[in-house]
Design a protein around this motif. Sequence first.
Motif, PDB file in Angstrom:
ATOM      1  N   ILE A   4      52.266 -24.376 -18.601  1.00 65.22           N
ATOM      2  CA  ILE A   4      51.214 -24.269 -17.589  1.00 65.22           C
ATOM      3  C   ILE A   4      50.821 -25.635 -17.049  1.00 65.22           C
ATOM      4  O   ILE A   4      50.602 -25.821 -15.839  1.00 65.22           O
ATOM      5  CB  ILE A   4      49.980 -23.549 -18.168  1.00 65.22           C
ATOM      6  CG1 ILE A   4      50.246 -22.056 -18.297  1.00 65.22           C
ATOM      7  CG2 ILE A   4      48.749 -23.774 -17.283  1.00 65.22           C
ATOM      8  CD1 ILE A   4      50.325 -21.346 -16.967  1.00 65.22           C
ATOM      9  N   HIS A   5      50.737 -26.610 -17.943  1.00 65.35           N
ATOM     10  CA  HIS A   5      50.337 -27.951 -17.510  1.00 65.35           C
ATOM     11  C   HIS A   5      51.334 -28.504 -16.484  1.00 65.35           C
ATOM     12  O   HIS A   5      50.933 -29.070 -15.451  1.00 65.35           O
ATOM     13  CB  HIS A   5      50.253 -28.879 -18.718  1.00 65.35           C
ATOM     14  CG  HIS A   5      50.019 -30.313 -18.368  1.00 65.35           C
ATOM     15  ND1 HIS A   5      48.851 -30.756 -17.799  1.00 65.35           N
ATOM     16  CD2 HIS A   5      50.820 -31.412 -18.488  1.00 65.35           C
ATOM     17  CE1 HIS A   5      48.936 -32.055 -17.576  1.00 65.35           C
ATOM     18  NE2 HIS A   5      50.114 -32.480 -17.995  1.00 65.35           N
ATOM     19  N   ARG A   8      50.976 -26.785 -13.162  1.00 68.43           N
ATOM     20  CA  ARG A   8      49.815 -27.277 -12.424  1.00 68.43           C
ATOM     21  C   ARG A   8      50.141 -28.604 -11.739  1.00 68.43           C
ATOM     22  O   ARG A   8      49.726 -28.854 -10.596  1.00 68.43           O
ATOM     23  CB  ARG A   8      48.623 -27.449 -13.369  1.00 68.43           C
ATOM     24  CG  ARG A   8      47.366 -27.882 -12.634  1.00 68.43           C
ATOM     25  CD  ARG A   8      46.231 -28.202 -13.570  1.00 68.43           C
ATOM     26  NE  ARG A   8      45.168 -28.860 -12.839  1.00 68.43           N
ATOM     27  CZ  ARG A   8      44.271 -29.686 -13.366  1.00 68.43           C
ATOM     28  NH1 ARG A   8      44.314 -29.947 -14.653  1.00 68.43           N
ATOM     29  NH2 ARG A   8      43.334 -30.241 -12.631  1.00 68.43           N
ATOM     30  N   ARG A  11      51.977 -27.824  -8.638  1.00 65.44           N
ATOM     31  CA  ARG A  11      51.062 -27.328  -7.607  1.00 65.44           C
ATOM     32  C   ARG A  11      50.268 -28.483  -6.988  1.00 65.44           C
ATOM     33  O   ARG A  11      50.050 -28.519  -5.768  1.00 65.44           O
ATOM     34  CB  ARG A  11      50.091 -26.309  -8.200  1.00 65.44           C
ATOM     35  CG  ARG A  11      49.206 -25.650  -7.146  1.00 65.44           C
ATOM     36  CD  ARG A  11      48.025 -24.940  -7.731  1.00 65.44           C
ATOM     37  NE  ARG A  11      47.047 -25.884  -8.249  1.00 65.44           N
ATOM     38  CZ  ARG A  11      45.748 -25.617  -8.376  1.00 65.44           C
ATOM     39  NH1 ARG A  11      45.285 -24.434  -8.049  1.00 65.44           N
ATOM     40  NH2 ARG A  11      44.912 -26.509  -8.870  1.00 65.44           N
ATOM     41  N   GLU A  12      49.824 -29.428  -7.811  1.00 61.96           N
ATOM     42  CA  GLU A  12      49.088 -30.569  -7.284  1.00 61.96           C
ATOM     43  C   GLU A  12      49.966 -31.419  -6.364  1.00 61.96           C
ATOM     44  O   GLU A  12      49.498 -31.929  -5.345  1.00 61.96           O
ATOM     45  CB  GLU A  12      48.544 -31.432  -8.431  1.00 61.96           C
ATOM     46  CG  GLU A  12      47.421 -30.777  -9.204  1.00 61.96           C
ATOM     47  CD  GLU A  12      46.247 -30.397  -8.321  1.00 61.96           C
ATOM     48  OE1 GLU A  12      45.854 -31.216  -7.458  1.00 61.96           O
ATOM     49  OE2 GLU A  12      45.732 -29.278  -8.458  1.00 61.96           O
ATOM     50  N   THR A  69      52.172 -19.929  -9.599  1.00 64.72           N
ATOM     51  CA  THR A  69      51.196 -20.731 -10.337  1.00 64.72           C
ATOM     52  C   THR A  69      49.784 -20.461  -9.836  1.00 64.72           C
ATOM     53  O   THR A  69      48.837 -20.395 -10.628  1.00 64.72           O
ATOM     54  CB  THR A  69      51.531 -22.228 -10.195  1.00 64.72           C
ATOM     55  OG1 THR A  69      52.826 -22.471 -10.748  1.00 64.72           O
ATOM     56  CG2 THR A  69      50.514 -23.090 -10.930  1.00 64.72           C
ATOM     57  N   GLU A  70      49.615 -20.312  -8.525  1.00 61.81           N
ATOM     58  CA  GLU A  70      48.295 -19.986  -7.976  1.00 61.81           C
ATOM     59  C   GLU A  70      47.744 -18.713  -8.601  1.00 61.81           C
ATOM     60  O   GLU A  70      46.569 -18.634  -8.988  1.00 61.81           O
ATOM     61  CB  GLU A  70      48.378 -19.820  -6.451  1.00 61.81           C
ATOM     62  CG  GLU A  70      48.797 -21.069  -5.683  1.00 61.81           C
ATOM     63  CD  GLU A  70      47.686 -22.077  -5.565  1.00 61.81           C
ATOM     64  OE1 GLU A  70      46.571 -21.827  -6.079  1.00 61.81           O
ATOM     65  OE2 GLU A  70      47.923 -23.135  -4.959  1.00 61.81           O
ATOM     66  N   LEU A  73      46.846 -19.343 -12.395  1.00 61.63           N
ATOM     67  CA  LEU A  73      45.614 -20.110 -12.577  1.00 61.63           C
ATOM     68  C   LEU A  73      44.379 -19.278 -12.228  1.00 61.63           C
ATOM     69  O   LEU A  73      43.336 -19.406 -12.870  1.00 61.63           O
ATOM     70  CB  LEU A  73      45.662 -21.380 -11.734  1.00 61.63           C
ATOM     71  CG  LEU A  73      46.693 -22.424 -12.179  1.00 61.63           C
ATOM     72  CD1 LEU A  73      46.710 -23.601 -11.218  1.00 61.63           C
ATOM     73  CD2 LEU A  73      46.419 -22.908 -13.590  1.00 61.63           C
ATOM     74  N   GLU A  77      41.248 -18.379 -14.677  1.00 56.19           N
ATOM     75  CA  GLU A  77      39.832 -18.527 -14.304  1.00 56.19           C
ATOM     76  C   GLU A  77      39.058 -17.258 -14.630  1.00 56.19           C
ATOM     77  O   GLU A  77      37.939 -17.305 -15.154  1.00 56.19           O
ATOM     78  CB  GLU A  77      39.707 -18.845 -12.814  1.00 56.19           C
ATOM     79  CG  GLU A  77      40.218 -20.209 -12.389  1.00 56.19           C
ATOM     80  CD  GLU A  77      39.234 -21.338 -12.651  1.00 56.19           C
ATOM     81  OE1 GLU A  77      38.149 -21.073 -13.221  1.00 56.19           O
ATOM     82  OE2 GLU A  77      39.562 -22.477 -12.302  1.00 56.19           O
ATOM     83  N   HIS A 140      40.324 -29.231 -10.181  1.00 60.55           N
ATOM     84  CA  HIS A 140      39.495 -29.003 -11.368  1.00 60.55           C
ATOM     85  C   HIS A 140      38.603 -30.210 -11.683  1.00 60.55           C
ATOM     86  O   HIS A 140      38.153 -30.355 -12.820  1.00 60.55           O
ATOM     87  CB  HIS A 140      40.353 -28.635 -12.584  1.00 60.55           C
ATOM     88  CG  HIS A 140      40.969 -27.275 -12.488  1.00 60.55           C
ATOM     89  ND1 HIS A 140      40.645 -26.239 -13.339  1.00 60.55           N
ATOM     90  CD2 HIS A 140      41.885 -26.766 -11.635  1.00 60.55           C
ATOM     91  CE1 HIS A 140      41.347 -25.159 -13.024  1.00 60.55           C
ATOM     92  NE2 HIS A 140      42.109 -25.470 -11.973  1.00 60.55           N
ATOM     93  N   ARG A 274      36.606 -22.059  -7.209  1.00 60.92           N
ATOM     94  CA  ARG A 274      37.998 -21.639  -7.313  1.00 60.92           C
ATOM     95  C   ARG A 274      38.071 -20.120  -7.446  1.00 60.92           C
ATOM     96  O   ARG A 274      37.205 -19.489  -8.073  1.00 60.92           O
ATOM     97  CB  ARG A 274      38.674 -22.302  -8.521  1.00 60.92           C
ATOM     98  CG  ARG A 274      38.930 -23.793  -8.346  1.00 60.92           C
ATOM     99  CD  ARG A 274      39.669 -24.359  -9.554  1.00 60.92           C
ATOM    100  NE  ARG A 274      38.885 -24.222 -10.782  1.00 60.92           N
ATOM    101  CZ  ARG A 274      37.926 -25.059 -11.151  1.00 60.92           C
ATOM    102  NH1 ARG A 274      37.609 -26.099 -10.399  1.00 60.92           N
ATOM    103  NH2 ARG A 274      37.274 -24.858 -12.281  1.00 60.92           N
TER     104      ARG A 274
END
Length: 298
Positions: A4-5, A8, A11-12, A69-70, A73, A77, A140, A274
Amino acid sequence: MLDIHRLRLLRELDRRGTLAAVARALSYSPSAISQQLTQLEAETGVTLLEHVGRGVRLTEQARILVRHTEVILERLELAEAELAASMTEVTGTLRVASFQSVMLALVPAALSVLAGRHPGLRVQLTQRDADIAFAGLLAHDFDVVLGEEYPGLPQPRMPGVDEEDLTYDEMRFAVPRSGPWRQDTLARLAGAPFVFDPDGIVPGQWARTVCRSAGFEPDVRFASGDLLLQVRLVETGHAVAFLPDLLWTDRTPDTVVLHHLPGRPHRRLFTGVRSGAGRQPAVQAFREALRSTVTARD
């Protein structure tokens, strides 16, 4: 199982465009980001990045991963919100980004409401322009962002952000109490020195457009987003400004004269979180405190 990291980080990179920008936002070195994405390529077995000049761009396969990924995440949340909602008290830290007029007028009273209702909740407040704040929200860095939208300049809804209207705030023109610029119609201020936000941001663009619609090009003698400085320049007779009604919460504008602008324009104020985070008890508590403050003001 994909990490997951690392997803992310991908995605960034899609959002920010360069490894250096991702590194600055997340406090990593560009080489560390590159190593993590190389490992993600090994996990997926496909090429995710293509070198273009000195930079990189995402492949179609990388964009497929970003879309998923969106969703992942957002589900995380929701899971965090449901876990927090199962607790009997609202605790923890809520990171809020806002702009000046809301920070002056609404946030202090909302903090007082929260202190009475949820003493275990810690609020961290940072002043940021909207574009920077929303980028930080998606990275985040923040949990709630206060946003604004000016009439005739609608802002596109950002993917991954859920908005909730807070209030509508009238904009007026402010003139000195004495001197040649004490006029009661905007058209009579052609040639007056103005103080506006810089032209590169929405409030400044909107203010200049209003003057042009009134038939003149404004003489913007001072460019500043600091509303307290704008007020001071009007008080001392050095400028004319467009100021929000919200600025006068808990005080009387006895040092300047306010007049309605043509059409009585209102800016829209809203909160953004978010997607999936709107059910977080801390977010709900902050939004409720803001609504209480707006209701008491009205």
